[in-house]
Design an enzyme around this catalytic site. Structure first.
Site, short mmCIF file in Angstrom:
data_model
loop_
_atom_site.label_atom_id
_atom_site.label_comp_id
_atom_site.label_asym_id
_atom_site.label_seq_id
_atom_site.Cartn_x
_atom_site.Cartn_y
_atom_site.Cartn_z
N ASP A 66 -1.89 6.31 6.45
CA ASP A 66 -2.89 5.37 5.97
C ASP A 66 -3.16 4.40 7.11
O ASP A 66 -2.36 3.52 7.41
CB ASP A 66 -2.35 4.63 4.74
N LYS A 124 -12.04 -2.39 6.51
CA LYS A 124 -11.23 -3.26 7.36
C LYS A 124 -11.75 -3.21 8.80
O LYS A 124 -12.05 -4.23 9.39
CB LYS A 124 -9.74 -2.85 7.35
N TRP A 142 0.83 -1.22 0.00
CA TRP A 142 0.00 0.00 0.00
C TRP A 142 0.85 1.24 0.00
O TRP A 142 0.53 2.22 -0.69
CB TRP A 142 -0.98 -0.02 1.17
C1 LIG Z 1 -7.14 -2.22 1.89
C2 LIG Z 1 -6.13 -1.16 2.02
C3 LIG Z 1 -6.03 -0.11 1.08
C4 LIG Z 1 -6.88 -0.04 -0.16
O1 LIG Z 1 -8.17 0.32 0.16
P1 LIG Z 1 -9.27 0.57 -0.98
O2 LIG Z 1 -10.42 1.05 -0.17
O3 LIG Z 1 -9.51 -0.74 -1.66
O4 LIG Z 1 -8.75 1.60 -1.90
C5 LIG Z 1 -5.07 0.87 1.30
N1 LIG Z 1 -4.27 0.83 2.36
C6 LIG Z 1 -4.33 -0.15 3.29
C7 LIG Z 1 -3.42 -0.14 4.46
C8 LIG Z 1 -5.27 -1.17 3.14
O5 LIG Z 1 -5.35 -2.15 4.06
#
Ligand SMILES: *Cc1c(COP(=O)(O)O)cnc(C)c1O
Length: 363
Positions: free
Chosen positions: A173, A197, A104
């Site tokens: 993030d 998540k 990511w």
């Molecule tokens: C799942 C995830 C993403 C991507 O998320 P989307 O909503 O599919 O764009 C980005 N960063 C992390 C840490 C993730 O776990």
């Protein structure tokens, strides 16, 4: 488990608290006496106003945010933030630091580079298969922000503490660990989290932004939908927001506050859950964790078995026994148990028992 539900260890979209799902089910056809479903009411109605304002208020209480922080909801998932962050905060001559800790982070870096922005990759654990979180990083003086991925969903690593960046705001993030522990928010200029998540269904990203970050690029010519100030000034309702996703988030946050009792409690529970699984790796040789000890994630527990053949059997037999989602990400293989907030201690203990029995049978 009740209602024929399995123990769900999916990485995302992932398990939601059962009381939340039940509340959605019960009120689905007639939301608070409106005679309409929550997915049928206007986003301009008092009902929806109350929902989104409650989600914001609970986020602020849970994370202890003062009024300099704004909470907004943006569509496009966490991936949209990869492009919005450099687009909003980096003008001519500005630079930002990025720490690369996995898939990511790599994507976030790519989206800044596509826009021709000046960024420095100040640390990376790529040479060691992203198995650890770098420490003792030298950050760039005068950078506009430092971007990190607080929990690496695929590799199963997590920042235990956040670095000292000499006052440069951290942009994080937190898709896979938001609301899993208390935070010292003062280090952060922006926090974002795709909801699917830890806090809700897919379709929305929660963004927490410190007011002064909005001034970094006052004269930018970004399209309205890509500008943070649009969302802040319109309480996330410049256009139709993802109403159902925001509604679900508000219920998950209510569960966190009223049933769990806040983030310190949540962290205690998460630590216990992590320990149950990690101690299996530390006490034997059958299961081996893939993350460095000091970088282990309390949200995504990644591990290998002695052979790939056994891993296949493990995932198959687990499923037959009511444990789903244990396959590692397609890019890395192996196994992964995602144990987000909504995964109960009971579920983790049941999984550990299954793992012990599997080990006895196959070693
Ligand atoms: C799942 C995830 C993403 C991507 O998320 P989307 O909503 O599919 O764009 C980005 N960063 C992390 C840490 C993730 O776990």
């Amino acid at each position: 488990m009740s209602d024929n539900r399995i123990f769900n260890f999916n990485a995302g979209p992932a398990a939601l608290p059962l009381p939340v799902l039940k509340e959605i089910k019960e009120s689905f056809l007639n939301y608070q006496g409106s005679g309409m479903s929550v997915v049928e009411i206007s986003h301009r109605s008092k009902h929806f106003d109350d929902i989104i304002n409650d989600a914001v208020a609970r986020t602020k209480r849970l994370l202890n945010l003062d009024d300099k922080f704004k909470v907004i909801f943006v569509q496009g998932g966490a991936s949209m933030q990869f492009c919005m962050i450099p687009g909003n905060f980096l003008g001519q001559g500005d630079t930002a630091d990025y720490v690369n800790t996995g898939t990511w982070s790599t994507k976030a870096i790519k989206e800044a580079e596509i826009q021709g922005k000046q960024i420095n990759i100040v640390a990376s654990s790529e040479h060691n298969n992203f198995s650890y979180i770098p420490s003792e990083i030298r950050f760039t003086k005068g950078a506009s922000y430092v971007h990190i991925t607080s929990n690496n969903t695929i590799k199963g690593t997590q920042w235990a503490d956040f670095p000292d960046t000499n006052g440069v705001p951290i942009v994080a993030d937190m898709s896979s660990d938001i609301m899993s522990r208390p935070l010292d928010v003062n280090k952060f200029g922006l926090i974002y989290a795709g909801a699917q998540k830890n806090i809700g269904p897919a379709g929305v990203c929660m963004v927490i932004i410190r007011e002064d970050m909005l001034e970094l690029l006052p004269d930018n010519k970004l399209p309205s939908m890509l500008k943070y100030s649009t969302y802040v000034s319109k309480n996330s309702m410049y256009n139709t927001p993802p109403c159902f996703a925001v509604y679900t988030i508000h219920l998950v946050l209510k569960w966190l506050e009223e049933t769990i009792g806040g983030l310190a409690k949540m962290e205690q529970i998460n630590r216990k859950k992590g320990k149950i699984l990690y101690s299996l790796f530390d006490s034997g040789k059958f299961y081996s964790g893939t993350a460095a000890l000091d970088s282990r994630s309390l949200m995504n527990v990644t591990f290998r078995l002695p052979t790939e053949e056994l891993e296949k059997t493990f995932i198959q037999e687990a499923l037959e026994n009511g444990f789903g989602g244990l396959k590692g990400h397609r890019s890395v293989g192996g196994c992964r148990a995602s144990i987000y907030n909504a995964t109960s201690e009971e579920a983790v203990e049941a999984l550990a028992d299954f793992m012990k029995a599997f080990e006895l049978k196959h070693s």
